[in-house]
Design an enzyme around this catalytic site. Structure first.
Site, PDB file in Angstrom:
ATOM      1  N   ASP A  82       0.220   8.699  -9.589  1.00 49.96           N
ATOM      2  CA  ASP A  82      -1.006   9.382  -9.173  1.00 49.96           C
ATOM      3  C   ASP A  82      -0.843   9.738  -7.697  1.00 49.96           C
ATOM      4  O   ASP A  82       0.239   9.562  -7.140  1.00 49.96           O
ATOM      5  CB  ASP A  82      -2.243   8.520  -9.465  1.00 49.96           C
ATOM      6  CG  ASP A  82      -2.107   7.126  -8.896  1.00 49.96           C
ATOM      7  OD1 ASP A  82      -1.874   6.993  -7.684  1.00 49.96           O
ATOM      8  OD2 ASP A  82      -2.216   6.151  -9.677  1.00 49.96           O
ATOM      9  N   LYS A  92      -5.222   9.761 -10.782  1.00 44.14           N
ATOM     10  CA  LYS A  92      -6.575   9.235 -10.603  1.00 44.14           C
ATOM     11  C   LYS A  92      -6.733   9.145  -9.108  1.00 44.14           C
ATOM     12  O   LYS A  92      -6.016   8.421  -8.454  1.00 44.14           O
ATOM     13  CB  LYS A  92      -6.690   7.820 -11.175  1.00 44.14           C
ATOM     14  CG  LYS A  92      -6.564   7.739 -12.642  1.00 44.14           C
ATOM     15  CD  LYS A  92      -6.992   6.356 -13.121  1.00 44.14           C
ATOM     16  CE  LYS A  92      -6.191   5.259 -12.482  1.00 44.14           C
ATOM     17  NZ  LYS A  92      -6.609   3.914 -12.870  1.00 44.14           N
ATOM     18  N   MET A 140     -12.128   1.124  -1.749  1.00 44.93           N
ATOM     19  CA  MET A 140     -12.956   1.987  -2.607  1.00 44.93           C
ATOM     20  C   MET A 140     -14.445   1.870  -2.255  1.00 44.93           C
ATOM     21  O   MET A 140     -15.291   1.895  -3.143  1.00 44.93           O
ATOM     22  CB  MET A 140     -12.737   1.623  -4.097  1.00 44.93           C
ATOM     23  CG  MET A 140     -11.312   1.832  -4.542  1.00 44.93           C
ATOM     24  SD  MET A 140     -11.019   1.353  -6.263  1.00 44.93           S
ATOM     25  CE  MET A 140     -10.874  -0.422  -6.111  1.00 44.93           C
TER      26      MET A 140
HETATM   27  N1  SAH Z   1      -3.366  -1.269  -5.130  1.00 51.54           N
HETATM   28  C1  SAH Z   1      -3.785  -0.587  -3.925  1.00 51.54           C
HETATM   29  C2  SAH Z   1      -5.279  -0.365  -3.919  1.00 51.54           C
HETATM   30  C3  SAH Z   1      -5.748   0.517  -5.051  1.00 51.54           C
HETATM   31  S1  SAH Z   1      -7.448   0.863  -4.987  1.00 51.54           S
HETATM   32  C4  SAH Z   1      -3.299  -1.362  -2.702  1.00 51.54           C
HETATM   33  O1  SAH Z   1      -2.812  -2.495  -2.836  1.00 51.54           O
HETATM   34  O2  SAH Z   1      -3.354  -0.806  -1.605  1.00 51.54           O
HETATM   35  C5  SAH Z   1      -7.469   2.365  -4.058  1.00 51.54           C
HETATM   36  C6  SAH Z   1      -8.048   2.110  -2.685  1.00 51.54           C
HETATM   37  O3  SAH Z   1      -7.066   1.559  -1.824  1.00 51.54           O
HETATM   38  C7  SAH Z   1      -8.521   3.332  -1.958  1.00 51.54           C
HETATM   39  O4  SAH Z   1      -9.789   3.745  -2.409  1.00 51.54           O
HETATM   40  C8  SAH Z   1      -8.568   2.811  -0.537  1.00 51.54           C
HETATM   41  O5  SAH Z   1      -9.680   1.968  -0.334  1.00 51.54           O
HETATM   42  C9  SAH Z   1      -7.328   1.946  -0.492  1.00 51.54           C
HETATM   43  N2  SAH Z   1      -6.143   2.629   0.035  1.00 51.54           N
HETATM   44  C10 SAH Z   1      -4.925   2.693  -0.554  1.00 51.54           C
HETATM   45  N3  SAH Z   1      -4.031   3.316   0.251  1.00 51.54           N
HETATM   46  C11 SAH Z   1      -4.709   3.655   1.373  1.00 51.54           C
HETATM   47  C12 SAH Z   1      -4.341   4.311   2.595  1.00 51.54           C
HETATM   48  N4  SAH Z   1      -3.103   4.735   2.824  1.00 51.54           N
HETATM   49  N5  SAH Z   1      -5.308   4.480   3.543  1.00 51.54           N
HETATM   50  C13 SAH Z   1      -6.550   4.045   3.346  1.00 51.54           C
HETATM   51  N6  SAH Z   1      -6.953   3.426   2.211  1.00 51.54           N
HETATM   52  C14 SAH Z   1      -6.041   3.219   1.248  1.00 51.54           C
END
Ligand code: SAH
Length: 244
Positions: A35, A57, A172
């Site tokens: 995604d 997504k 999120m």
């Molecule tokens: N598994 C991922 C999180 C998935 S949920 C992890 O461990 O990072 C998706 C959320 O992650 C987004 O809505 C945001 O809140 C955060 N996120 C992921 N990458 C990001 C980035 N580079 N900058 C800011 N927020 C990020």
């Protein structure tokens, strides 16, 4: 012979923060389901030799439903293919990686999970905010802001969070930010508690908005803050220094 599915964390953004193991399985994959969360640099680096399937997504916009993604993984693996399911950050933190692993196991498909650096720690870190610090926070809670705190069936204990010391890291949470801040203040959290929102962390267009629990929602609205963003609430935010 069934193939295998690798549930791979891409890290928070940029090729440098991906693990060697992740790179290795990506480069050897027959099929990659991805995604947009890993970011453009990583997506552009996916090998042309693999079949690339955008199951996008992102920002609440779903091209395919979760059930469909899981079905696809099972079908490709049953056809004997080596499948990578590429996920932003770490696959087991709010990435539904746990559910995907369960489905694969139930379907008798081999699965290997490859951890990634999570945005929950790395994104605040990249702007100088440590999620723990001996002087400011000895505990950190990571939560999804996806759930509206006003909903009676919310699985998150906002009353407890408002009273707990330490740092809150919310993923999120952009859409629900106004409800989250009200819910925390109503349950007793200091309205002067510092808050930082880091949008698109570790990307070229990263942006930080800082404020307090009482004014961050309005500041975020005025600045047009959009997902993906990490919200950090706690005294560690005092360590943020505006570099621009
Ligand atoms: N598994 C991922 C999180 C998935 S949920 C992890 O461990 O990072 C998706 C959320 O992650 C987004 O809505 C945001 O809140 C955060 N996120 C992921 N990458 C990001 C980035 N580079 N900058 C800011 N927020 C990020």
């Amino acid at each position: 012979m069934n193939g295998i599915v690798y549930l791979v964390g891409s890290g928070p953004g940029g090729l440098g923060l991906m693990t060697f193991r992740a790179r290795e399985v990506i480069d050897g994959a027959d099929v990659i389901l991805y995604d947009q969360l890993p970011g453009r640099d990583i997506i552009n680096s996916l090998p042309e030799s693999a079949e690339l399937v955008d199951v996008g997504k992102f920002g609440g916009h779903h091209i395919r439903k979760q059930g469909e993604i899981e079905k696809l993984m099972v079908e490709y693996a049953r056809a004997g293919r080596v499948v990578v399911r590429l996920k932003g950050g770490d696959p087991f933190l709010f990435g539904r990686g746990g559910e995907e692993m369960e489905t694969l196991r139930e379907s008798g498909i081999s699965v290997e999970v490859i951890p990634g650096i999570t945005s929950a720690i790395a994104v605040p870190e990249c702007v100088g905010i440590p999620v723990t610090h001996r002087s400011y926070a000895s505990q950190v809670t990571m939560l999804t802001g996806h759930e509206d705190p006003d909903k009676p069936e919310s699985a998150i204990d906002w009353e407890w969070l408002a009273r707990s010391p330490g740092t809150l890291v919310i993923l999120m949470g952009v859409k629900n930010l106004p409800n989250i801040t009200v819910s925390l203040t109503e349950n007793g959290m200091d309205e002067n508690k510092p808050v930082a929102i880091i949008e698109r962390g570790l990307r070229p267009d990263q942006r930080v908005t800082v404020g307090t629990l009482s004014d961050i929602a309005i500041k975020a609205k005025d600045a047009g803050v959009k997902p993906p963003a990490v919200i950090v609430i706690g005294d560690v935010v005092r360590l943020y220094v505006n570099q621009s």
